[in-house]
Enzyme design. Structure first.
Site, PDB file in Angstrom:
ATOM      1  N   CYS A 299      41.918 -12.930  16.540  1.00  0.00           N
ATOM      2  CA  CYS A 299      42.695 -13.302  17.930  1.00  0.00           C
ATOM      3  C   CYS A 299      44.056 -13.869  17.338  1.00  0.00           C
ATOM      4  O   CYS A 299      44.348 -14.313  16.071  1.00  0.00           O
ATOM      5  CB  CYS A 299      41.983 -14.428  18.256  1.00  0.00           C
ATOM      6  SG  CYS A 299      42.844 -15.082  19.892  1.00  0.00           S
TER       7      CYS A 299
ATOM      8  N   HIS B 180      21.264  -7.013  26.965  1.00  0.00           N
ATOM      9  CA  HIS B 180      21.872  -6.983  25.707  1.00  0.00           C
ATOM     10  C   HIS B 180      23.455  -7.239  26.047  1.00  0.00           C
ATOM     11  O   HIS B 180      23.957  -6.862  24.825  1.00  0.00           O
ATOM     12  CB  HIS B 180      21.616  -5.952  24.766  1.00  0.00           C
ATOM     13  CG  HIS B 180      20.087  -6.155  24.358  1.00  0.00           C
ATOM     14  ND1 HIS B 180      19.120  -5.249  23.907  1.00  0.00           N
ATOM     15  CD2 HIS B 180      18.910  -7.058  24.621  1.00  0.00           C
ATOM     16  CE1 HIS B 180      17.899  -5.242  23.796  1.00  0.00           C
ATOM     17  NE2 HIS B 180      18.068  -6.592  24.191  1.00  0.00           N
TER      18      HIS B 180
ATOM     19  N   ILE C 243      24.504  -1.014  26.048  1.00  0.00           N
ATOM     20  CA  ILE C 243      25.670  -1.815  26.353  1.00  0.00           C
ATOM     21  C   ILE C 243      26.863  -1.109  26.567  1.00  0.00           C
ATOM     22  O   ILE C 243      28.029  -1.337  26.504  1.00  0.00           O
ATOM     23  CB  ILE C 243      25.899  -2.558  25.073  1.00  0.00           C
ATOM     24  CG1 ILE C 243      25.875  -1.609  23.764  1.00  0.00           C
ATOM     25  CG2 ILE C 243      24.824  -3.853  24.797  1.00  0.00           C
ATOM     26  CD1 ILE C 243      26.974  -1.096  23.249  1.00  0.00           C
ATOM     27  N   ASP C 244      26.529   0.419  27.097  1.00  0.00           N
ATOM     28  CA  ASP C 244      27.751   1.127  27.129  1.00  0.00           C
ATOM     29  C   ASP C 244      28.361   1.527  28.553  1.00  0.00           C
ATOM     30  O   ASP C 244      29.132   2.256  28.836  1.00  0.00           O
ATOM     31  CB  ASP C 244      27.038   2.643  26.766  1.00  0.00           C
ATOM     32  CG  ASP C 244      25.828   3.038  27.652  1.00  0.00           C
ATOM     33  OD1 ASP C 244      25.630   2.535  28.428  1.00  0.00           O
ATOM     34  OD2 ASP C 244      25.021   3.784  26.827  1.00  0.00           O
TER      35      ASP C 244
ATOM     36  N   CYS D  71      39.081 -19.873  20.303  1.00  0.00           N
ATOM     37  CA  CYS D  71      39.694 -20.288  21.802  1.00  0.00           C
ATOM     38  C   CYS D  71      39.004 -19.423  22.742  1.00  0.00           C
ATOM     39  O   CYS D  71      39.690 -19.877  24.045  1.00  0.00           O
ATOM     40  CB  CYS D  71      41.426 -20.109  21.553  1.00  0.00           C
ATOM     41  SG  CYS D  71      41.672 -18.216  21.737  1.00  0.00           S
TER      42      CYS D  71
ATOM     43  N   GLN E  72      18.996  -2.052  28.435  1.00  0.00           N
ATOM     44  CA  GLN E  72      19.173  -2.714  27.111  1.00  0.00           C
ATOM     45  C   GLN E  72      20.461  -2.112  26.564  1.00  0.00           C
ATOM     46  O   GLN E  72      20.913  -2.657  25.417  1.00  0.00           O
ATOM     47  CB  GLN E  72      18.229  -2.345  26.300  1.00  0.00           C
ATOM     48  CG  GLN E  72      16.775  -2.910  26.448  1.00  0.00           C
ATOM     49  CD  GLN E  72      15.646  -2.195  25.844  1.00  0.00           C
ATOM     50  OE1 GLN E  72      15.131  -2.762  24.645  1.00  0.00           O
ATOM     51  NE2 GLN E  72      15.242  -1.256  26.443  1.00  0.00           N
TER      52      GLN E  72
ATOM     53  N   CYS F 159      45.240 -16.663  17.718  1.00  0.00           N
ATOM     54  CA  CYS F 159      44.976 -17.991  17.276  1.00  0.00           C
ATOM     55  C   CYS F 159      44.674 -17.782  15.862  1.00  0.00           C
ATOM     56  O   CYS F 159      44.369 -18.970  15.323  1.00  0.00           O
ATOM     57  CB  CYS F 159      44.333 -18.733  18.424  1.00  0.00           C
ATOM     58  SG  CYS F 159      42.526 -18.505  17.993  1.00  0.00           S
TER      59      CYS F 159
END
Ligand code: OAD
Length: 245
Positions: free
Chosen positions: A154, A122, A106-107, A133, A104, A156
């Site tokens: 971003c 996750h 995200i590292d 975009c 779980q 954009c």
């Protein structure tokens, strides 16, 4: 069960198993310096997740999430290194015991430690993308933009969104399907450092047990699924796994 009695039982179960799934949560990276969400000092004791990590809130005002990322997540994730637990899992994979790590977290620390088959339920912090975009940014690029402007944008003009799952978002389908398959096919399901309160991830230990696997839970605090486990050890994961190795 406390650590001393537990390690020899754990060792026997690991020796007898051929297809182990290791399922990791925030507690597994705690000894790499990354705060957990729940338990003592957990991030959600200081930040309300419905404000800082919920997708509808993010759509209304992404600056909450990005402030949290800037102040709490980026500085620790950027300097975190795999701990002994991460290396122990990579070693167990080399020895042919672990066939999947489901995380779980995200590292990306499992991959840095050498685990090759990691299912990230996750998402992860490597990918950050523009909601308009879809251009991709690295975590460092997003952080540079973030220092200039909240929320980061971003070129954009679109708002950037992390490639991590927020509350209210579905899990990545391919990852969830792969996790289900691995869970149904394992002979030992090893929970490491998770409070097991966030679904659908927390349904996996139940599914493993129903599919006939031995369920082992290693966590500092008790979890709601302790009653159905074959072995529960209340202790720190990295010390325990390095003793096991
Ligand atoms: P939690 O923060 O809910 O639980 C971490 C658990 O690890 C706690 O029960 C601690 O007791 C335990 N713990 C702390 N240090 C430990 C150590 N060194 N060894 C063993 N156990 C230790 O983390 P998760 O269960 O991973 O999702 O949380 C699940 C999800 O909730 C996260 O992925 C995140 C969070 O909100 C999203 O943000 C979508």
């Amino acid at each position: 069960m406390f650590i001393d009695g537990g390690v020899s039982k754990l060792k026997k179960i690991v020796m007898d198993s051929k297809r182990i799934v290791a399922f990791t949560g925030a507690g597994f990276s705690a000894e790499s310096g990354i705060s957990t969400f729940r338990g003592a000092g957990g991030l959600w004791t200081k930040y309300d997740p419905s404000i800082y990590a919920e997708v509808n809130r993010f759509r209304e005002d992404p600056s909450y999430y990005w402030r949290f990322f800037r102040d709490e997540r980026y500085p620790v994730i950027k300097r975190a290194k795999p701990n002994e637990g991460h290396f122990a899992l990579a070693e167990l994979e080399k020895r042919g015991k672990i066939y999947r790590v489901i995380t779980q977290n995200i590292d990306v620390l499992h991959q840095l430690a050498g685990s090759s088959d990691v299912i990230e339920l996750h998402g992860n912090t490597r990918k950050i993308f523009c909601l308009s975009c879809e251009r991709e940014y690295s975590m460092n690029e997003a952080y540079s933009l973030l220092k200039e402007e909240l929320p980061p944008r971003c070129s954009c003009g679109g708002v950037l969104k992390p490639g991590t799952v927020l509350f209210g978002e579905p899990l990545p389908k391919v990852a969830l399907d792969m996790a289900m398959l691995a869970t149904r096919n394992c002979d030992m399901f090893l929970v490491l450092g998770s409070s097991l309160v966030v679904y659908p991830a927390a349904s996996l230990p139940r599914i493993a047990k129903k599919s006939g696997a031995i369920l082992v839970i290693i966590n500092i605090d008790p979890t709601l699924l302790d009653d159905m486990a074959d072995l529960v050890i209340n202790g720190g994961t990295s010390k325990l796994l390095s003793r096991l190795i």
